[in-house]
Design a protein around this motif. Structure first.
Motif, PDB file in Angstrom:
ATOM      1  N   VAL A 126       0.835  -1.198   0.000  1.00  0.00           N
ATOM      2  CA  VAL A 126       0.000   0.000   0.000  1.00  0.00           C
ATOM      3  C   VAL A 126       0.873   1.253   0.000  1.00  0.00           C
ATOM      4  O   VAL A 126       0.603   2.232  -0.718  1.00  0.00           O
ATOM      5  CB  VAL A 126      -0.946   0.006   1.217  1.00  0.00           C
ATOM      6  CG1 VAL A 126      -1.688   1.342   1.321  1.00  0.00           C
ATOM      7  CG2 VAL A 126      -1.942  -1.141   1.138  1.00  0.00           C
ATOM      8  N   LEU A 127       1.946   1.217   0.785  1.00  0.00           N
ATOM      9  CA  LEU A 127       2.857   2.359   0.846  1.00  0.00           C
ATOM     10  C   LEU A 127       3.523   2.595  -0.512  1.00  0.00           C
ATOM     11  O   LEU A 127       3.709   3.741  -0.935  1.00  0.00           O
ATOM     12  CB  LEU A 127       3.908   2.136   1.922  1.00  0.00           C
ATOM     13  CG  LEU A 127       4.910   3.272   2.156  1.00  0.00           C
ATOM     14  CD1 LEU A 127       4.187   4.573   2.514  1.00  0.00           C
ATOM     15  CD2 LEU A 127       5.902   2.888   3.247  1.00  0.00           C
ATOM     16  N   LEU A 167       2.017 -14.570 -10.202  1.00  0.00           N
ATOM     17  CA  LEU A 167       2.403 -14.651  -8.794  1.00  0.00           C
ATOM     18  C   LEU A 167       1.169 -14.892  -7.928  1.00  0.00           C
ATOM     19  O   LEU A 167       1.217 -15.686  -6.983  1.00  0.00           O
ATOM     20  CB  LEU A 167       3.096 -13.366  -8.359  1.00  0.00           C
ATOM     21  CG  LEU A 167       3.442 -13.257  -6.868  1.00  0.00           C
ATOM     22  CD1 LEU A 167       4.329 -14.411  -6.411  1.00  0.00           C
ATOM     23  CD2 LEU A 167       4.100 -11.914  -6.566  1.00  0.00           C
ATOM     24  N   LEU A 168       0.071 -14.240  -8.261  1.00  0.00           N
ATOM     25  CA  LEU A 168      -1.159 -14.433  -7.486  1.00  0.00           C
ATOM     26  C   LEU A 168      -1.616 -15.884  -7.553  1.00  0.00           C
ATOM     27  O   LEU A 168      -2.018 -16.472  -6.535  1.00  0.00           O
ATOM     28  CB  LEU A 168      -2.248 -13.496  -8.008  1.00  0.00           C
ATOM     29  CG  LEU A 168      -3.558 -13.472  -7.227  1.00  0.00           C
ATOM     30  CD1 LEU A 168      -3.329 -13.069  -5.776  1.00  0.00           C
ATOM     31  CD2 LEU A 168      -4.546 -12.511  -7.896  1.00  0.00           C
ATOM     32  N   VAL A 192       0.059  -5.279  -5.612  1.00  0.00           N
ATOM     33  CA  VAL A 192       1.094  -5.194  -6.647  1.00  0.00           C
ATOM     34  C   VAL A 192       0.464  -5.275  -8.032  1.00  0.00           C
ATOM     35  O   VAL A 192       0.821  -4.524  -8.947  1.00  0.00           O
ATOM     36  CB  VAL A 192       2.139  -6.313  -6.455  1.00  0.00           C
ATOM     37  CG1 VAL A 192       3.074  -6.407  -7.661  1.00  0.00           C
ATOM     38  CG2 VAL A 192       2.948  -6.081  -5.186  1.00  0.00           C
ATOM     39  N   GLU A 193      -0.501  -6.179  -8.172  1.00  0.00           N
ATOM     40  CA  GLU A 193      -1.184  -6.338  -9.453  1.00  0.00           C
ATOM     41  C   GLU A 193      -1.957  -5.079  -9.814  1.00  0.00           C
ATOM     42  O   GLU A 193      -1.980  -4.647 -10.973  1.00  0.00           O
ATOM     43  CB  GLU A 193      -2.126  -7.544  -9.388  1.00  0.00           C
ATOM     44  CG  GLU A 193      -2.803  -7.871 -10.712  1.00  0.00           C
ATOM     45  CD  GLU A 193      -3.690  -9.099 -10.621  1.00  0.00           C
ATOM     46  OE1 GLU A 193      -3.710  -9.877 -11.575  1.00  0.00           O
ATOM     47  OE2 GLU A 193      -4.359  -9.268  -9.572  1.00  0.00           O
ATOM     48  N   ARG A 194      -2.575  -4.457  -8.819  1.00  0.00           N
ATOM     49  CA  ARG A 194      -3.399  -3.277  -9.075  1.00  0.00           C
ATOM     50  C   ARG A 194      -2.578  -2.051  -9.448  1.00  0.00           C
ATOM     51  O   ARG A 194      -2.905  -1.339 -10.400  1.00  0.00           O
ATOM     52  CB  ARG A 194      -4.247  -2.958  -7.832  1.00  0.00           C
ATOM     53  CG  ARG A 194      -5.180  -1.772  -8.024  1.00  0.00           C
ATOM     54  CD  ARG A 194      -6.051  -1.540  -6.809  1.00  0.00           C
ATOM     55  NE  ARG A 194      -5.357  -0.772  -5.769  1.00  0.00           N
ATOM     56  CZ  ARG A 194      -5.949  -0.373  -4.644  1.00  0.00           C
ATOM     57  NH1 ARG A 194      -7.202  -0.721  -4.402  1.00  0.00           N
ATOM     58  NH2 ARG A 194      -5.283   0.322  -3.750  1.00  0.00           N
ATOM     59  N   VAL A 223      11.844 -10.777 -10.532  1.00  0.00           N
ATOM     60  CA  VAL A 223      11.176  -9.521 -10.876  1.00  0.00           C
ATOM     61  C   VAL A 223       9.717  -9.835 -11.206  1.00  0.00           C
ATOM     62  O   VAL A 223       9.446 -10.695 -12.045  1.00  0.00           O
ATOM     63  CB  VAL A 223      11.840  -8.840 -12.088  1.00  0.00           C
ATOM     64  CG1 VAL A 223      11.086  -7.566 -12.465  1.00  0.00           C
ATOM     65  CG2 VAL A 223      13.301  -8.538 -11.805  1.00  0.00           C
ATOM     66  N   VAL A 224       8.807  -9.148 -10.526  1.00  0.00           N
ATOM     67  CA  VAL A 224       7.369  -9.309 -10.792  1.00  0.00           C
ATOM     68  C   VAL A 224       6.896  -8.033 -11.461  1.00  0.00           C
ATOM     69  O   VAL A 224       6.883  -6.965 -10.855  1.00  0.00           O
ATOM     70  CB  VAL A 224       6.584  -9.556  -9.491  1.00  0.00           C
ATOM     71  CG1 VAL A 224       5.108  -9.778  -9.803  1.00  0.00           C
ATOM     72  CG2 VAL A 224       7.160 -10.735  -8.725  1.00  0.00           C
ATOM     73  N   SER A 225       6.539  -8.146 -12.729  1.00  0.00           N
ATOM     74  CA  SER A 225       6.201  -6.950 -13.494  1.00  0.00           C
ATOM     75  C   SER A 225       5.277  -7.312 -14.651  1.00  0.00           C
ATOM     76  O   SER A 225       5.326  -8.429 -15.177  1.00  0.00           O
ATOM     77  CB  SER A 225       7.480  -6.302 -14.033  1.00  0.00           C
ATOM     78  OG  SER A 225       7.188  -5.238 -14.912  1.00  0.00           O
ATOM     79  N   ARG A 226       4.451  -6.354 -15.037  1.00  0.00           N
ATOM     80  CA  ARG A 226       3.586  -6.550 -16.197  1.00  0.00           C
ATOM     81  C   ARG A 226       4.403  -6.630 -17.483  1.00  0.00           C
ATOM     82  O   ARG A 226       3.993  -7.238 -18.459  1.00  0.00           O
ATOM     83  CB  ARG A 226       2.588  -5.394 -16.309  1.00  0.00           C
ATOM     84  CG  ARG A 226       1.591  -5.328 -15.162  1.00  0.00           C
ATOM     85  CD  ARG A 226       0.768  -4.056 -15.269  1.00  0.00           C
ATOM     86  NE  ARG A 226      -0.169  -3.923 -14.149  1.00  0.00           N
ATOM     87  CZ  ARG A 226      -0.856  -2.823 -13.881  1.00  0.00           C
ATOM     88  NH1 ARG A 226      -0.712  -1.768 -14.659  1.00  0.00           N
ATOM     89  NH2 ARG A 226      -1.679  -2.765 -12.846  1.00  0.00           N
TER      90      ARG A 226
END
Length: 234
Positions: A126-127, A167-168, A192-194, A223-226
């Motif tokens: 959230v931060l 990841l979800l 993270v997804e949002r 690395v988690v990224s679109r």
């Protein structure tokens, strides 16, 4: 100047009162903060889990037991603030609004838990969204995200890069397996997804891995990224 949010596991920073891992992080955090705006969210680790377990054995309700865990996260965060001395905002902030205000000082801002039922990973996610972070790091006791638990499954595959939606799926599957510890909780991953901010999962036992990732833009974790990111957007 980029903004970086770190979720620093309590088991990484304080594996035990007799074996703290705070000192190796001080020069690393100070160096990063000399270039970037830095937030650090500290977890409670095993000590928080032990307090929560004792509380539940005494028939304390879950929300109150979680409050004990939050106190432990803030105690760990206080140790970090004191060790950072003048490099840190002098008080552990207790909510996101206070964190954003403290960051105007240019100091490292440290916080722990906020709300019962919410992990510090979720607090950090959230931060990251509210601060419009460039990168969100999750520093854990593993060197990335795996298809299965590498401690019990030798065929587990470590991902160099995956999407938030993948990841979800992994986290939901792992949480459904009895006794399985997940790298992150579902709420944090959904955040993270949002927000679309890149998440980097690194082995936090070696603080130099974090410094290398920040300085070079290349990490040894996941690395988690679109979208594919190499180097990282810093």
């Amino acid at each position: 100047m980029s903004t970086i949010v770190l979720s620093l596991g309590g088991s990484i920073l304080m594996p035990g009162l007799d074996s703290p891992n705070i000192k190796p992080y001080i020069p690393v955090l100070e160096k990063i903060a000399s270039i970037h705006r830095l937030f650090v969210v500290v977890g409670g680790g095993g000590e928080a889990r032990r307090y929560i377990s004792v509380a539940r054995s005494l028939d304390v309700d879950d929300a109150s037991a979680d409050e004990l865990g939050i106190l432990v996260t803030r105690l760990n965060a206080t140790l970090l603030v004191q060790a950072l001395k003048d490099s840190a905002w002098p008080k552990v902030v207790e909510n996101h609004t206070e964190a954003l205000a403290a960051a105007e000082s240019g100091k490292i801002v440290v916080m722990g838990g906020v709300t019962p039922g919410q992990t510090t990973d979720a607090v950090a996610a959230v931060l990251a969204e509210r601060s419009r972070a460039s990168v969100f790091f999750n520093l854990t006791s593993v060197d990335g995200i795996y298809s299965a638990d590498p401690r019990t499954d030798p065929s587990a595959e470590r991902y160099g890069m995956i999407t938030p939606s993948r990841l979800l799926e992994i986290v939901i599957h792992q949480q459904s397996a009895a006794g399985m510890n997940t790298v992150m909780d579902v709420v944090a991953v959904k955040m993270v997804e949002r927000c679309g901010i890149p998440l980097i999962v690194l082995d936090g036992r070696d603080p130099t891995a974090l410094l290398t990732a920040v300085e070079s833009g290349i990490c040894r974790g996941t690395v988690v990224s679109r979208e594919g990111l190499s180097p990282l957007p810093l």
